[in-house]
Design an enzyme around this catalytic site. Structure first.
Site, PDB file in Angstrom:
ATOM      1  N   GLU A  25      38.866  53.088  42.875  1.00  0.00           N
ATOM      2  CA  GLU A  25      38.933  51.850  42.089  1.00  0.00           C
ATOM      3  C   GLU A  25      38.326  50.701  42.899  1.00  0.00           C
ATOM      4  OE1 GLU A  25      40.952  48.228  41.525  1.00  0.00           O
ATOM      5  OE2 GLU A  25      42.620  49.622  41.854  1.00  0.00           O
ATOM      6  N   LYS A 159      53.191  46.660  43.438  1.00  0.00           N
ATOM      7  CA  LYS A 159      53.759  45.538  44.188  1.00  0.00           C
ATOM      8  C   LYS A 159      54.950  44.993  43.441  1.00  0.00           C
ATOM      9  CE  LYS A 159      49.957  43.660  46.756  1.00  0.00           C
ATOM     10  NZ  LYS A 159      48.697  44.013  46.109  1.00  0.00           N
TER      11      LYS A 159
HETATM   12  N1  PSU Z   1      48.039  45.274  41.903  1.00  0.00           N
HETATM   13  C1  PSU Z   1      47.818  45.147  43.215  1.00  0.00           C
HETATM   14  N2  PSU Z   1      46.552  45.034  43.662  1.00  0.00           N
HETATM   15  C2  PSU Z   1      45.498  45.039  42.796  1.00  0.00           C
HETATM   16  C3  PSU Z   1      45.755  45.191  41.418  1.00  0.00           C
HETATM   17  C4  PSU Z   1      47.029  45.300  41.011  1.00  0.00           C
HETATM   18  O1  PSU Z   1      48.764  45.149  43.982  1.00  0.00           O
HETATM   19  O2  PSU Z   1      44.367  44.906  43.220  1.00  0.00           O
HETATM   20  C5  PSU Z   1      44.605  45.237  40.484  1.00  0.00           C
HETATM   21  C6  PSU Z   1      44.279  46.696  40.131  1.00  0.00           C
HETATM   22  O3  PSU Z   1      42.895  46.798  39.918  1.00  0.00           O
HETATM   23  C7  PSU Z   1      45.018  46.886  38.813  1.00  0.00           C
HETATM   24  C8  PSU Z   1      44.833  45.516  38.190  1.00  0.00           C
HETATM   25  O4  PSU Z   1      44.469  47.915  38.028  1.00  0.00           O
HETATM   26  O5  PSU Z   1      44.968  44.605  39.257  1.00  0.00           O
HETATM   27  C9  PSU Z   1      45.819  45.218  37.105  1.00  0.00           C
HETATM   28  O6  PSU Z   1      45.526  43.970  36.573  1.00  0.00           O
HETATM   29  P1  PSU Z   1      46.185  43.500  35.190  1.00  0.00           P
HETATM   30  O7  PSU Z   1      47.647  43.324  35.485  1.00  0.00           O
HETATM   31  O8  PSU Z   1      45.506  42.247  34.836  1.00  0.00           O
HETATM   32  O9  PSU Z   1      45.934  44.631  34.216  1.00  0.00           O
END
Ligand code: PSU
Ligand code: MN
Length: 308
Positions: A25, A159
């Site tokens: 990713e 997290k």
């Molecule tokens: N959580 C983290 N680090 C990240 C992300 C989430 O601790 O980098 C990133 C990942 O790419 C995850 C995305 O797929 O954020 C999710 O974002 P959203 O909640 O906007 O879908």
């Protein structure tokens, strides 16, 4: 098929030979970490996949195509460019049409991996239900995508900027299989244990591969999350982490940050507040996840060769 995919020759050859491949990713690299640590982490994660006998394929959007595997030049441009768009499922066609540079979230990476025929994806942490999500309805598209993709995803949990209990409830409702990798508890990214119990645990990459294989044989749409805790020696103290997270969330609220900007904003605040030590934990857990993903990918290929 006329898909806007650009598959790196090394990855195309590995696909043709039925080798173990791991998709990496890229949002975590472009939006989760500063330069140059992000590119170092990308290189180390790729090396960790290779060390286990796998072929890495970092996924991103460049030049109007979904790139399956990046060259060193492409990786560098993604790690340094400003205005790299965070691309989730809904954003894919628009960013491709605009020929902008995009870093893919877990959701978009799962989609791209499935298009290419790659069975394993690696990330740091998955998205989920945000704290207060029962009111804001801010629930990452990662969860809905996990319900659709027939892909394995190795992560270090989520997290605790998220509501981990509710995130797991949603995954259960969607029918996603969540495996604790040598653990009974869902990991909390920086900390090996979120305190939330898991229904299923595996000890080895072979066991994880077998679950993935059966999920396919049973024709169950949806993925398998392999939750791999950060090694204890690289983990953070849970109480200190909670304090940092509360400060970062309070800052986001004070600044009125919402929607897709929320996660990157909170991550950037945490990076500022937590400094080098958090960054190191972040790097280590991604590399650890990459190694485990490659082991599972190799076990999957070996199982197929045995006709399992
Ligand atoms: N959580 C983290 N680090 C990240 C992300 C989430 O601790 O980098 C990133 C990942 O790419 C995850 C995305 O797929 O954020 C999710 O974002 P959203 O909640 O906007 O879908
Ligand atoms: Mn969101």
């Amino acid at each position: 098929m006329n898909m806007p995919l650009a598959i790196r020759p090394e990855v195309a050859a590995a696909l043709a030979e039925g080798r173990a491949i791991v998709a990496i990713e890229s949002a975590v690299l472009a939006h989760g970490m500063p330069y140059p640590q992000n590119i170092e982490t990308a290189r180390r994660a790729e090396a960790a996949v290779r060390a286990q006998g796998g072929v890495p394929a970092t996924i991103a959007i460049l030049d109007g195509r979904v790139q399956i595997g990046l060259s060193e030049v492409q990786l560098e441009s993604l790690a340094t460019a400003e205005n790299v768009v965070k691309v989730s499922r809904r954003d894919l066609p628009v960013v491709l049409a605009d020929r902008r540079a995009g870093a893919t979230t877990v959701a978009a990476t799962l989609i791209a991996a499935e298009w290419a025929g790659i069975a394993l994806v690696v990330t740091g942490g998955i998205g989920g239900v945000h704290r207060g999500g029962e009111n804001s309805l801010d629930i990452s598209a990662d969860l809905a995508q996990l319900a659709r993709s027939r892909t394995g995803l190795v992560c270090a949990g989520a997290k605790s900027i998220l509501d981990i209990g509710r995130s797991l409830e949603v995954l259960e409702t969607l029918g996603v299989t969540v495996l604790g990798y040598q653990t009974d508890r869902f990991p909390a990214f920086y900390c090996p244990d979120s305190g939330v119990a898991l229904a299923h645990r595996v000890e080895t990459a072979e066991q994880a591969a077998q679950v993935l294989r059966l999920r396919r044989q049973l024709d169950l749409a949806g993925g398998v999350v392999i939750a791999n805790p950060v090694p204890v020696e690289h983990g953070q103290d849970p109480e200190a982490m909670e304090k940092l997270i509360q400060r970062a969330l309070a800052q986001a609220e004070a600044d009125g940050i919402q929607g897709k900007a929320l996660t990157p904003f909170v991550l950037a605040s945490l990076a500022r507040l937590g400094g080098e030590s958090l960054l190191r934990t972040n790097q280590e857990l991604i590399c650890h996840n990459a190694a485990v993903a490659a082991e599972v990918a190799v076990a999957l290929v070996e199982g197929e060769e045995r006709g399992a």
